[in-house]
Write a protein that holds these residues in place. Structure first.
Motif, mmCIF file in Angstrom:
data_model
loop_
_atom_site.group_PDB
_atom_site.id
_atom_site.type_symbol
_atom_site.label_atom_id
_atom_site.label_comp_id
_atom_site.label_asym_id
_atom_site.label_seq_id
_atom_site.Cartn_x
_atom_site.Cartn_y
_atom_site.Cartn_z
ATOM 1 N N ASP A 36 -11.241 11.690 48.279
ATOM 2 C CA ASP A 36 -10.434 12.415 49.276
ATOM 3 C C ASP A 36 -11.320 12.645 50.507
ATOM 4 O O ASP A 36 -11.902 13.707 50.691
ATOM 5 C CB ASP A 36 -9.982 13.731 48.632
ATOM 6 C CG ASP A 36 -9.071 14.524 49.534
ATOM 7 O OD1 ASP A 36 -8.651 14.001 50.585
ATOM 8 O OD2 ASP A 36 -8.779 15.681 49.179
ATOM 9 N N VAL A 51 -12.959 13.244 54.054
ATOM 10 C CA VAL A 51 -12.826 13.943 55.336
ATOM 11 C C VAL A 51 -14.042 13.552 56.188
ATOM 12 O O VAL A 51 -15.182 13.816 55.804
ATOM 13 C CB VAL A 51 -12.819 15.476 55.164
ATOM 14 C CG1 VAL A 51 -12.610 16.155 56.523
ATOM 15 C CG2 VAL A 51 -11.755 15.926 54.168
ATOM 16 N N ARG A 99 -13.124 18.447 48.371
ATOM 17 C CA ARG A 99 -12.947 17.166 49.056
ATOM 18 C C ARG A 99 -14.303 16.518 49.362
ATOM 19 O O ARG A 99 -15.341 17.164 49.278
ATOM 20 C CB ARG A 99 -12.148 17.391 50.339
ATOM 21 C CG ARG A 99 -10.900 18.211 50.074
ATOM 22 C CD ARG A 99 -10.061 18.376 51.300
ATOM 23 N NE ARG A 99 -9.460 17.107 51.702
ATOM 24 C CZ ARG A 99 -8.784 16.942 52.836
ATOM 25 N NH1 ARG A 99 -8.661 17.943 53.679
ATOM 26 N NH2 ARG A 99 -8.254 15.780 53.132
ATOM 27 N N ASP A 122 -12.044 15.388 61.378
ATOM 28 C CA ASP A 122 -12.199 16.719 61.972
ATOM 29 C C ASP A 122 -13.509 16.731 62.769
ATOM 30 O O ASP A 122 -14.273 15.759 62.710
ATOM 31 C CB ASP A 122 -12.181 17.809 60.894
ATOM 32 C CG ASP A 122 -11.742 19.159 61.466
ATOM 33 O OD1 ASP A 122 -11.747 19.328 62.704
ATOM 34 O OD2 ASP A 122 -11.411 20.055 60.668
ATOM 35 N N ILE A 170 -12.175 22.182 53.225
ATOM 36 C CA ILE A 170 -12.870 21.044 52.593
ATOM 37 C C ILE A 170 -13.164 21.267 51.110
ATOM 38 O O ILE A 170 -13.724 20.391 50.457
ATOM 39 C CB ILE A 170 -14.186 20.716 53.333
ATOM 40 C CG1 ILE A 170 -15.115 21.934 53.387
ATOM 41 C CG2 ILE A 170 -13.895 20.185 54.727
ATOM 42 C CD1 ILE A 170 -16.553 21.591 53.762
ATOM 43 N N LEU A 172 -14.820 23.622 61.725
ATOM 44 C CA LEU A 172 -13.736 22.773 61.235
ATOM 45 C C LEU A 172 -12.399 23.509 61.273
ATOM 46 O O LEU A 172 -12.369 24.738 61.160
ATOM 47 C CB LEU A 172 -14.002 22.405 59.775
ATOM 48 C CG LEU A 172 -15.197 21.519 59.469
ATOM 49 C CD1 LEU A 172 -15.313 21.341 57.955
ATOM 50 C CD2 LEU A 172 -15.034 20.174 60.153
ATOM 51 N N ASP A 173 -11.305 22.752 61.375
ATOM 52 C CA ASP A 173 -9.961 23.304 61.168
ATOM 53 C C ASP A 173 -9.539 23.081 59.716
ATOM 54 O O ASP A 173 -8.671 23.760 59.198
ATOM 55 C CB ASP A 173 -8.932 22.595 62.074
ATOM 56 C CG ASP A 173 -9.286 22.752 63.536
ATOM 57 O OD1 ASP A 173 -9.784 23.832 63.905
ATOM 58 O OD2 ASP A 173 -9.067 21.798 64.308
ATOM 59 N N THR A 174 -10.136 22.075 59.083
ATOM 60 C CA THR A 174 -9.729 21.616 57.754
ATOM 61 C C THR A 174 -10.409 22.407 56.650
ATOM 62 O O THR A 174 -11.587 22.743 56.767
ATOM 63 C CB THR A 174 -10.174 20.129 57.609
ATOM 64 O OG1 THR A 174 -9.823 19.436 58.784
ATOM 65 C CG2 THR A 174 -9.556 19.472 56.406
ATOM 66 N N GLU A 226 -9.259 11.687 56.626
ATOM 67 C CA GLU A 226 -8.854 12.682 57.611
ATOM 68 C C GLU A 226 -10.019 12.885 58.570
ATOM 69 O O GLU A 226 -11.178 12.784 58.154
ATOM 70 C CB GLU A 226 -8.546 13.984 56.872
ATOM 71 C CG GLU A 226 -7.354 14.730 57.426
ATOM 72 C CD GLU A 226 -7.039 15.965 56.613
ATOM 73 O OE1 GLU A 226 -7.345 17.068 57.088
ATOM 74 O OE2 GLU A 226 -6.500 15.828 55.495
#
Ligand code: IMP
Ligand code: MG
Length: 171
Positions: free
Chosen positions: A31, A33, A89, A59, A86, A82-84, A57
């Motif tokens: 997954d 990022v 991930r 970021d 994690i 970050l906005d994500t 994804e």
């Protein structure tokens, strides 16, 4: 001002393609990022992700430690987080260059505290002579000598990022 080309656009494109293929193999079924460090990594990151053949994804984070100097101040400041989320991930931090290593060490530690499944690092350039930390990047584009370089995202006082090659400034 004289600029001497160290890595041509062709050299870079060839190596970025290889890195993309390696990363695609290593992160299959993960997954992923991809976290780019603003602003220096944007050019490398945008070329690299287009050579990665698995879903991911994007970021961004931003740090500052240099100001108008060509040497690190030794203090890394987080300017953008970050906005994500994690947690759980697989995070790949993408940086333009590792020099002292302080920026990447700081960011890896910070992101580790958020319990990702893994953290790996990719840098276009490595200046091993100047390292002040133990960090060894997982993916390295090119090892270069201890010279201040510009272009392909790298700046001097926020200039020259748009050059399609990596060059050394002479006088
Ligand atoms: P470190 O924390 O000393 O490893 O430095 C990493 C950051 O310093 C990179 O993200 C770059 O922004 C900047 N940097 C280090 N060396 C150079 C260089 O030769 N040219 C431009 N920026 C550099
Ligand atoms: Mg930078």
């Amino acid at each position: 001002m004289q600029i001497q080309v160290l890595l041509s656009a062709e050299d870079i494109a060839k190596r970025v393609k290889e890195l993309g293929q390696e990363i695609s193999r290593d992160f299959r079924d993960k997954d992923l990022v991809v976290v780019g460090i603003l602003k220096g990594a944007v050019i490398f990151m945008s070329d690299l992700v287009r050579e990665i053949e698995i879903p991911l994804e994007l970021d961004f984070m931003a740090t500052s430690s240099y100001g108008q100097s060509t040497k690190t101040s030794g203090v890394v400041q987080l300017l953008k987080d970050l906005d994500t989320v994690i947690e759980g991930r697989d995070v790949l931090i993408v940086e333009d260059i590792i020099d002292s290593g302080l920026t990447l060490s700081y960011l890896s530690q910070l992101l580790l505290s958020r319990k990702p499944a893994s953290i790996t690092t990719a840098v276009l350039l490595d200046k091993p002579d100047r390292r002040q930390t133990e960090l060894v990047p997982d993916y390295i584009g090119f090892c270069i000598p201890d010279k201040f370089v510009i272009g392909y995202g790298l700046d001097f006082d926020n200039r020259f990022r748009e050059l399609p090659y990596v060059g050394v400034v002479g006088d």
